[in-house]
Design a protein around this motif. Structure first.
Motif, PDB file in Angstrom:
ATOM      1  N   HIS A  26       9.726   8.657  -4.142  1.00 30.12           N
ATOM      2  CA  HIS A  26       8.303   8.394  -4.342  1.00 30.12           C
ATOM      3  C   HIS A  26       8.051   6.891  -4.477  1.00 30.12           C
ATOM      4  O   HIS A  26       7.139   6.339  -3.849  1.00 30.12           O
ATOM      5  N   LEU A  27       8.860   6.213  -5.295  1.00 28.06           N
ATOM      6  CA  LEU A  27       8.717   4.767  -5.461  1.00 28.06           C
ATOM      7  C   LEU A  27       8.955   4.035  -4.147  1.00 28.06           C
ATOM      8  O   LEU A  27       8.236   3.083  -3.818  1.00 28.06           O
ATOM      9  N   LEU A  28       9.918   4.488  -3.361  1.00 33.22           N
ATOM     10  CA  LEU A  28      10.167   3.872  -2.060  1.00 33.22           C
ATOM     11  C   LEU A  28       8.994   4.081  -1.109  1.00 33.22           C
ATOM     12  O   LEU A  28       8.635   3.184  -0.344  1.00 33.22           O
ATOM     13  N   ALA A  29       8.377   5.258  -1.152  1.00 29.53           N
ATOM     14  CA  ALA A  29       7.211   5.534  -0.301  1.00 29.53           C
ATOM     15  C   ALA A  29       6.024   4.651  -0.705  1.00 29.53           C
ATOM     16  O   ALA A  29       5.288   4.174   0.155  1.00 29.53           O
ATOM     17  N   ILE A  30       5.858   4.441  -1.986  1.00 29.32           N
ATOM     18  CA  ILE A  30       4.787   3.550  -2.454  1.00 29.32           C
ATOM     19  C   ILE A  30       5.046   2.139  -1.944  1.00 29.32           C
ATOM     20  O   ILE A  30       4.154   1.474  -1.412  1.00 29.32           O
ATOM     21  N   TYR A  31       6.280   1.687  -2.075  1.00 27.73           N
ATOM     22  CA  TYR A  31       6.649   0.353  -1.589  1.00 27.73           C
ATOM     23  C   TYR A  31       6.425   0.235  -0.080  1.00 27.73           C
ATOM     24  O   TYR A  31       5.924  -0.777   0.408  1.00 27.73           O
ATOM     25  N   GLU A  32       6.781   1.277   0.645  1.00 22.06           N
ATOM     26  CA  GLU A  32       6.643   1.274   2.102  1.00 22.06           C
ATOM     27  C   GLU A  32       5.189   1.138   2.543  1.00 22.06           C
ATOM     28  O   GLU A  32       4.905   0.681   3.643  1.00 22.06           O
ATOM     29  N   ALA A  33       4.256   1.524   1.679  1.00 22.36           N
ATOM     30  CA  ALA A  33       2.832   1.413   1.999  1.00 22.36           C
ATOM     31  C   ALA A  33       2.343  -0.036   1.943  1.00 22.36           C
ATOM     32  O   ALA A  33       1.165  -0.301   2.196  1.00 22.36           O
ATOM     33  N   ASN A  34       3.248  -0.962   1.602  1.00 21.57           N
ATOM     34  CA  ASN A  34       2.941  -2.394   1.575  1.00 21.57           C
ATOM     35  C   ASN A  34       1.831  -2.758   0.605  1.00 21.57           C
ATOM     36  O   ASN A  34       1.013  -3.620   0.875  1.00 21.57           O
ATOM     37  N   ASN A  35       1.782  -2.095  -0.525  1.00 18.43           N
ATOM     38  CA  ASN A  35       0.810  -2.418  -1.557  1.00 18.43           C
ATOM     39  C   ASN A  35       1.580  -2.953  -2.760  1.00 18.43           C
ATOM     40  O   ASN A  35       2.087  -2.186  -3.575  1.00 18.43           O
TER      41      ASN A  35
ATOM     42  N   GLY B 296       2.490  11.216   3.680  1.00 18.16           N
ATOM     43  CA  GLY B 296       3.742  11.489   4.378  1.00 18.16           C
ATOM     44  C   GLY B 296       4.739  12.255   3.538  1.00 18.16           C
ATOM     45  O   GLY B 296       4.536  12.519   2.356  1.00 18.16           O
ATOM     46  N   ASP B 297       5.817  12.576   4.181  1.00 18.13           N
ATOM     47  CA  ASP B 297       6.890  13.376   3.592  1.00 18.13           C
ATOM     48  C   ASP B 297       7.863  12.458   2.863  1.00 18.13           C
ATOM     49  O   ASP B 297       8.366  11.489   3.439  1.00 18.13           O
ATOM     50  N   LEU B 298       8.142  12.767   1.624  1.00 18.90           N
ATOM     51  CA  LEU B 298       9.081  11.956   0.859  1.00 18.90           C
ATOM     52  C   LEU B 298      10.484  12.005   1.459  1.00 18.90           C
ATOM     53  O   LEU B 298      11.284  11.093   1.233  1.00 18.90           O
ATOM     54  N   ASN B 299      10.774  13.033   2.229  1.00 23.58           N
ATOM     55  CA  ASN B 299      12.093  13.121   2.865  1.00 23.58           C
ATOM     56  C   ASN B 299      12.304  12.013   3.893  1.00 23.58           C
ATOM     57  O   ASN B 299      13.433  11.780   4.330  1.00 23.58           O
ATOM     58  N   ASN B 300      11.230  11.310   4.263  1.00 20.22           N
ATOM     59  CA  ASN B 300      11.372  10.156   5.146  1.00 20.22           C
ATOM     60  C   ASN B 300      12.158   9.033   4.462  1.00 20.22           C
ATOM     61  O   ASN B 300      12.594   8.095   5.120  1.00 20.22           O
ATOM     62  N   GLN B 301      12.309   9.129   3.158  1.00 22.01           N
ATOM     63  CA  GLN B 301      13.025   8.108   2.386  1.00 22.01           C
ATOM     64  C   GLN B 301      14.504   8.449   2.197  1.00 22.01           C
ATOM     65  O   GLN B 301      15.254   7.674   1.607  1.00 22.01           O
ATOM     66  N   THR B 302      14.923   9.594   2.694  1.00 15.05           N
ATOM     67  CA  THR B 302      16.285  10.082   2.462  1.00 15.05           C
ATOM     68  C   THR B 302      17.350   9.100   2.940  1.00 15.05           C
ATOM     69  O   THR B 302      18.325   8.835   2.239  1.00 15.05           O
ATOM     70  N   GLU B 303      17.177   8.546   4.116  1.00 21.64           N
ATOM     71  CA  GLU B 303      18.176   7.616   4.654  1.00 21.64           C
ATOM     72  C   GLU B 303      18.316   6.389   3.750  1.00 21.64           C
ATOM     73  O   GLU B 303      19.439   5.918   3.503  1.00 21.64           O
TER      74      GLU B 303
END
Length: 125
Positions: free
Chosen positions: A37-46, A76-83
């Protein structure tokens, strides 16, 4: 640790911090969901939202992922952060990082005799 790092980032303009998580993608690892979740937030560039979410998660006396996820919705899907989680976990295993926080300063692990608050003296001298 988070408030200390936040203060240092505010005080020292050219300082950057890289956060690595030791969580794995094993379905039994309860750390995986908040890390993804934290990685997805970071990926949103905010940057501000990333900073706020890290602060909220790490300052909470009781970690409640459901409440956290409700407050910080991500697309999006949090599983996108799995790698990413797998790569961080593998690196931590290779470097024998078994606990957090482990601090690296200019590429070197901060010796146990020092504390995160000591970094300010190194940076300002």
């Amino acid at each position: 640790m988070h408030p200390v790092l936040d203060d240092l980032l505010g005080d020292i303009g050219d300082l950057s911090v890289q956060i690595l998580f030791t969580a794995s993608t094993d379905h039994k690892d309860e750390r995986a969901k908040p890390v993804k979740h934290l990685l997805a937030i970071y990926e949103a560039n905010n940057e501000e939202l990333t900073k706020d979410s890290l602060g909220d998660w790490y300052s909470a006396s009781e970690k409640n992922y459901g409440l956290f996820a409700e407050k910080y919705k991500v697309d999006g899907d949090l599983n996108n952060q799995t790698e990413k989680v797998d790569k961080m976990h593998d690196w931590c295993k290779k470097m024998n990082i078994e606990f957090t926080p482990t601090i690296f300063f200019n590429g070197y692990q901060l010796p146990e005799t020092y504390n995160i608050t000591d970094i300010e003296y190194f940076l300002k001298s």
